[in-house]
Design a protein around this motif. Structure first.
Motif, PDB file in Angstrom:
ATOM      1  N   GLY A  26      52.908  47.795 -25.165  1.00  0.00           N
ATOM      2  CA  GLY A  26      52.370  48.315 -23.922  1.00  0.00           C
ATOM      3  C   GLY A  26      53.428  48.646 -22.892  1.00  0.00           C
ATOM      4  N   THR A  27      54.701  48.656 -23.301  1.00  0.00           N
ATOM      5  CA  THR A  27      55.782  48.942 -22.359  1.00  0.00           C
ATOM      6  C   THR A  27      56.659  50.101 -22.794  1.00  0.00           C
ATOM      7  OG1 THR A  27      57.175  47.271 -23.425  1.00  0.00           O
ATOM      8  CG2 THR A  27      55.876  46.555 -21.517  1.00  0.00           C
ATOM      9  N   GLY A  28      56.957  50.228 -24.083  1.00  0.00           N
ATOM     10  CA  GLY A  28      57.793  51.328 -24.551  1.00  0.00           C
ATOM     11  C   GLY A  28      58.424  51.028 -25.891  1.00  0.00           C
ATOM     12  N   CYS A  29      58.685  52.077 -26.660  1.00  0.00           N
ATOM     13  CA  CYS A  29      59.330  51.925 -27.962  1.00  0.00           C
ATOM     14  C   CYS A  29      60.836  51.960 -27.760  1.00  0.00           C
ATOM     15  CB  CYS A  29      58.886  53.050 -28.905  1.00  0.00           C
ATOM     16  SG  CYS A  29      57.118  53.028 -29.265  1.00  0.00           S
ATOM     17  N   THR A  30      61.532  50.952 -28.269  1.00  0.00           N
ATOM     18  CA  THR A  30      62.965  50.813 -28.005  1.00  0.00           C
ATOM     19  C   THR A  30      63.827  50.831 -29.259  1.00  0.00           C
ATOM     20  OG1 THR A  30      62.766  48.400 -28.065  1.00  0.00           O
ATOM     21  CG2 THR A  30      62.521  49.472 -25.915  1.00  0.00           C
ATOM     22  N   VAL A  31      63.235  50.720 -30.431  1.00  0.00           N
ATOM     23  CA  VAL A  31      63.987  50.741 -31.681  1.00  0.00           C
ATOM     24  C   VAL A  31      63.553  51.910 -32.549  1.00  0.00           C
ATOM     25  CG1 VAL A  31      64.577  49.460 -33.777  1.00  0.00           C
ATOM     26  CG2 VAL A  31      64.304  48.237 -31.610  1.00  0.00           C
ATOM     27  N   MET A  32      62.236  52.061 -32.686  1.00  0.00           N
ATOM     28  CA  MET A  32      61.644  53.183 -33.410  1.00  0.00           C
ATOM     29  C   MET A  32      60.263  53.436 -32.835  1.00  0.00           C
ATOM     30  SD  MET A  32      61.218  53.742 -37.515  1.00  0.00           S
ATOM     31  CE  MET A  32      60.751  55.349 -38.169  1.00  0.00           C
ATOM     32  N   GLY A  33      59.875  54.695 -32.758  1.00  0.00           N
ATOM     33  CA  GLY A  33      58.579  55.002 -32.194  1.00  0.00           C
ATOM     34  C   GLY A  33      57.443  54.537 -33.083  1.00  0.00           C
ATOM     35  N   VAL A  34      56.385  54.035 -32.464  1.00  0.00           N
ATOM     36  CA  VAL A  34      55.182  53.718 -33.229  1.00  0.00           C
ATOM     37  C   VAL A  34      54.687  54.966 -33.949  1.00  0.00           C
ATOM     38  CG1 VAL A  34      52.770  52.972 -33.041  1.00  0.00           C
ATOM     39  CG2 VAL A  34      54.537  51.804 -31.710  1.00  0.00           C
ATOM     40  N   CYS A  35      54.950  56.126 -33.361  1.00  0.00           N
ATOM     41  CA  CYS A  35      54.554  57.399 -33.966  1.00  0.00           C
ATOM     42  C   CYS A  35      55.343  57.679 -35.244  1.00  0.00           C
ATOM     43  CB  CYS A  35      54.766  58.541 -32.983  1.00  0.00           C
ATOM     44  SG  CYS A  35      56.497  58.846 -32.555  1.00  0.00           S
ATOM     45  N   THR A  93      58.525  68.305 -28.087  1.00  0.00           N
ATOM     46  CA  THR A  93      58.733  66.889 -27.778  1.00  0.00           C
ATOM     47  C   THR A  93      57.441  66.111 -27.583  1.00  0.00           C
ATOM     48  OG1 THR A  93      58.888  67.193 -25.373  1.00  0.00           O
ATOM     49  CG2 THR A  93      60.906  67.494 -26.647  1.00  0.00           C
ATOM     50  N   ILE A  94      56.303  66.774 -27.746  1.00  0.00           N
ATOM     51  CA  ILE A  94      55.026  66.060 -27.669  1.00  0.00           C
ATOM     52  C   ILE A  94      54.931  65.059 -28.832  1.00  0.00           C
ATOM     53  CG2 ILE A  94      52.572  66.432 -28.196  1.00  0.00           C
ATOM     54  CD1 ILE A  94      52.480  68.587 -26.187  1.00  0.00           C
ATOM     55  N   THR A  95      54.276  63.966 -28.593  1.00  0.00           N
ATOM     56  CA  THR A  95      54.117  62.934 -29.616  1.00  0.00           C
ATOM     57  C   THR A  95      53.570  63.519 -30.912  1.00  0.00           C
ATOM     58  OG1 THR A  95      53.693  61.301 -27.893  1.00  0.00           O
ATOM     59  CG2 THR A  95      53.057  60.702 -30.128  1.00  0.00           C
ATOM     60  N   ASN A  96      54.245  63.176 -32.026  1.00  0.00           N
ATOM     61  CA  ASN A  96      53.802  63.563 -33.372  1.00  0.00           C
ATOM     62  C   ASN A  96      53.925  65.054 -33.666  1.00  0.00           C
ATOM     63  OD1 ASN A  96      53.188  60.981 -34.194  1.00  0.00           O
ATOM     64  ND2 ASN A  96      51.016  61.148 -33.737  1.00  0.00           N
ATOM     65  N   ALA A  97      54.672  65.790 -32.853  1.00  0.00           N
ATOM     66  CA  ALA A  97      54.798  67.231 -33.110  1.00  0.00           C
ATOM     67  C   ALA A  97      55.979  67.546 -34.024  1.00  0.00           C
ATOM     68  CB  ALA A  97      54.929  68.007 -31.803  1.00  0.00           C
ATOM     69  N   ASN A  98      57.158  67.048 -33.669  1.00  0.00           N
ATOM     70  CA  ASN A  98      58.342  67.449 -34.433  1.00  0.00           C
ATOM     71  C   ASN A  98      59.265  66.251 -34.669  1.00  0.00           C
ATOM     72  OD1 ASN A  98      60.801  68.779 -35.374  1.00  0.00           O
ATOM     73  ND2 ASN A  98      59.855  70.661 -34.625  1.00  0.00           N
ATOM     74  N   PHE A  99      59.486  65.952 -35.938  1.00  0.00           N
ATOM     75  CA  PHE A  99      60.346  64.834 -36.342  1.00  0.00           C
ATOM     76  C   PHE A  99      61.658  65.333 -36.963  1.00  0.00           C
ATOM     77  CE2 PHE A  99      56.013  63.360 -36.346  1.00  0.00           C
ATOM     78  CZ  PHE A  99      56.053  62.039 -35.938  1.00  0.00           C
TER      79      PHE A  99
END
Length: 542
Positions: A14-23, A71-77
Motif C-alpha cells: 500500500g506504499t510503493g514497489c521498491t524491488v519489482m513491480g507487482v505488475c 508508461t501506463i501500468t501493464n502497457a510496456n515491459f
C-alpha cells in the motif's frame, strides 16, 4: 531500494514497489520509464518557454502522448523499446530547443549515452526526487492523470481526431511539474484543470469512435466458441480491431475480443464481419490461464499485459502501439497507418481452435446515445419508484481478493436499483443474473474505461430532464474501483464535473499523501469502501 513506483492500486504494502513491480515490471523498466517521463518534461519546458504552437509540431505531440502511454501500468515491459523511445524524445527536444532562445533547466538539457548513463540519471529524477511529500503527491496525481489522458488522445489520433488544447495542456502540466515555485493550492487548481482536459479527451475519443464505427447499440455478445482457428484481441484501440477484421476476412480465422476489447462487439460497423465471433474470457488479470486455453495467437493493442510465464504463450503474443513485451513480436504501422497482421493470421491457421471455457451471452452497448434513446422509459421508472437509485460502478478490475467486494456489492443491491458501468470493473458482476426493471437491464454496460464519459453524459442529461441545479441531487451513487492511470483521469474528470461523494476502492491511492487525501475528502467527499452491508445502507439512505 532499486526502484520506486506507486502509480497503481496494487502498490506493494500500500506504499510503493521498491524491488519489482507487482505488475511484473523489473527495476530497469521502472527506472527507464521514469527517465522517459523526465525527457517528456524537458520537451514540455522547451515548448512552453519557447511559446511553440502545438499545431507546428505534430510529430512531437504524438511522441509525447505515446511516451506517456507507454508508461501506463501493464502497457510496456520492453526495456529496449523504452530506451529507444527515450533517445527519440531527446532528439526531438534538442531539435526544438535549437529553434528558440530561452534559459533551460536540466530536463531540457540533460544528455545520456549508454544504458548505464540512463539508469544513473533515472535514479535522481524519479518520483522521490521531489522531497516535499504533498507537492510530490499532487505532481504525481497530475502526471498519472496525464498518462490516462494521453492514452485516450492517442486512440483518437489513430482515428484522425485531434484537439490542440489537449496537447497544449499536457505540455503546460508537464512543465509545471518541474516548477518548484508552485504552491500546493496552485497544484490543486492544476489537478482540476487536468480533469477538465480529461473530459475533453474522453469527448474527443467518443467522437472519434462513434463517427467512424457508429454509436454502440444494445448487443448480446456470445461468450462461447466455435470450431475455427482464432485470434484473440485485447486492449482499447478500435482502429487495430478494424484492421484485424479486414485482414482476417475470408481467411477461415475467427476473431474474439478479450477483456478491454469486449465493447468492440457493441459497434455497428464491426457487426458486418462474419468471423467476429464474440468475447473469450474475463478481465485482464485472468489472461495467464485463459491464454493457455485459447490456443491461438493474442494481439495486445494496449495494456493490460500480465507477463507470460510460459515461453509457448509468449511466442503467441503480439503487441502493437504503446504495448510491448520482450520476446514478443511488435507490429508497427507503415507511413499510412496500416498494420500488417499477416504473421498473426498465419500462426492462427496452424494452431488449434479455442477450448470452450463457458457458454451463453452477455448484454452490453449502453453508451450515452443508447441510454438517452431510452430516456423516457428510464425517467418514468424513476418517477414511478420502480428505480430507486443508480449505482455507477465503473473502473478497473484486478487480482486482489478484496475486489470480491464488488461482486458481493452488486449481488446484494436492492432489486429496484440499476448499475451503470464501464471498464473492466464490470467483469466482477456482468455475468450475474440480476434481472431487469420493466425491461431495463439492471446492469447497463457503457463499454471501455474511456466510455465512463458516457456515464457522465447520462448523468448530466438526467439532471437536465429532472430540472435539477446540481448533478449531486440525482439518485446516483458512485462506488468506483480503480487500478491504473486511466481510472485516475476518469476520477479527475468526474471531480471537474462537480460530482461529489465518490467512493473509491478497494484501497485509496498510495500516491495520495495524508494532507492531499484530506483535501479530497473535505472538498469532494472522496471516501474509501467499507463492508457491503454498511455501504449499501449508507448509499441507499443518502
Amino acid at each position: 531500494m532499486s526502484m520506486f513506483c506507486y502509480q497503481c492500486q496494487e502498490a506493494a504494502k500500500g506504499t510503493g514497489c521498491t524491488v519489482m513491480g507487482v505488475c511484473g515490471k523489473n527495476e530497469t523498466v521502472a527506472n527507464l520509464e521514469d527517465l522517459l517521463i523526465y525527457a517528456c518534461k524537458g520537451v514540455a519546458e522547451v515548448v512552453t518557454k519557447g511559446k511553440i504552437a502545438t499545431e507546428t509540431i505534430p510529430a512531437v505531440n504524438y511522441e509525447v502522448i505515446n511516451s506517456l502511454f507507454m508508461t501506463i501500468t501493464n502497457a510496456n515491459f520492453d526495456d529496449a523499446a523504452i530506451e529507444k523511445q527515450i533517445m527519440k524524445v531527446l532528439g526531438l527536444r534538442d531539435e526544438l530547443a535549437a529553434t528558440v532562445s530561452a534559459s533551460w533547466g536540466d530536463a531540457a538539457t540533460f544528455q545520456v549515452g549508454a544504458r548505464e548513463d540512463m539508469l544513473a540519471k533515472a535514479a535522481v529524477v524519479g518520483v522521490l526526487s521531489t522531497d516535499n511529500e504533498d507537492v510530490r503527491s499532487l505532481r504525481e496525481l497530475i502526471i498519472y492523470g496525464l498518462k490516462g489522458m494521453a492514452a485516450y488522445t492517442e486512440h483518437a489520433y489513430n482515428l484522425g481526431k485531434e484537439n490542440q488544447a489537449i496537447y497544449a495542456f499536457i505540455y503546460e502540466a508537464l512543465a509545471a511539474s518541474l516548477d518548484d515555485s508552485l504552491t500546493a493550492d496552485q497544484l490543486v487548481a492544476l489537478t482540476l484543470k487536468t480533469g477538465e482536459l480529461g473530459v475533453a479527451a474522453m469527448a474527443l475519443l467518443d467522437e472519434a469512435n462513434t463517427s467512424k464505427y457508429g454509436n454502440p447499440e444494445i448487443t448480446e455478445v456470445n461468450i462461447g466458441v466455435r470450431g475455427n482457428p482464432a485470434i484473440l484481441i485485447s486492449g482499447h484501440d478500435l482502429k487495430d480491431m478494424e484492421q484485424l477484421l479486414e485482414q482476417t476476412q475470408g481467411s477461415g480465422v475467427d476473431v474474439y475480443t478479450h477483456s478491454e476489447m469486449l465493447p468492440a462487439n457493441y459497434y455497428p460497423a464491426f457487426k458486418k464481419y462474419e468471423n467476429f465471433v464474440g468475447n473469450y474470457g474475463n478481465a485482464w488479470w485472468k489472461q495467464l490461464e485463459e491464454f493457455a486455453t485459447f490456443n491461438g495467437p493474442i494481439l495486445f493493442t494496449t495494456n493490460c499485459i500480465v507477463p507470460p510465464k510460459k515461453e509457448e504463450i509468449r511466442q503467441r503474443i503480439f503487441t502493437t502501439g504503446a504495448a510491448g513485451f520482450p520476446g514478443c513480436t511488435h507490429i508497427v504501422a507503415d507511413a499510412n497507418g496500416k498494420k500488417d497482421f499477416s504473421a498473426i493470421i498465419e500462426m492462427a491457421k496452424k494452431l488449434p481452435a479455442p477450448t470452450e471455457i463457458e457458454t451463453g451471452k452477455i448484454v452490453g452497448g449502453f453508451a450515452h446515445a443508447q441510454v438517452l434513446a431510452l430516456a423516457d422509459k428510464v425517467v418514468d421508472a424513476v418517477k414511478s419508484g420502480a428505480i430507486k437509485k443508480f449505482f455507477v460502478m465503473a473502473g478497473c478490475d484486478g487480482r486482489m481478493k478484496s475486489r470480491e467486494y464488488y461482486t458481493d456489492f452488486a449481488a446484494a443491491l436492492p432489486k429496484d436499483t440499476v448499475i451503470l458501468t464501464a471498464g473492466c470493473a464490470k467483469y466482477r458482476y456482468n455475468k450475474l443474473q440480476l434481472g431487469d426493471i420493466g425491461g431495463i437491464p439492471r446492469v447497463l454496460d457503457a463499454g471501455q474505461c474511456n466510455d465512463s464519459y458516457s456515464l457522465a453524459v447520462i448523468a448530466l442529461k438526467l439532471k437536465e430532464v429532472f430540472g435539477l441545479d446540481d448533478v449531486n441531487e440525482l439518485p446516483i451513487a458512485y462506488n468506483i474501483a480503480w487500478y491504473e492511470q486511466k481510472a485516475v483521469i476518469v476520477l479527475l474528470a468526474l471531480l471537474f464535473l462537480g460530482v461529489k461523494n465518490i467512493h473509491l476502492g478497494p484501497t485509496l491511492p498510495a500516491f495520495l499523501s495524508p494532507n492531499v487525501a484530506k483535501v479530497l475528502v473535505e472538498t469532494f467527499g472522496i471516501a474509501g469502501i467499507g463492508t457491503v452491508e454498511d455501504d449499501i445502507q449508507l448509499f441507499m439512505n443518502a
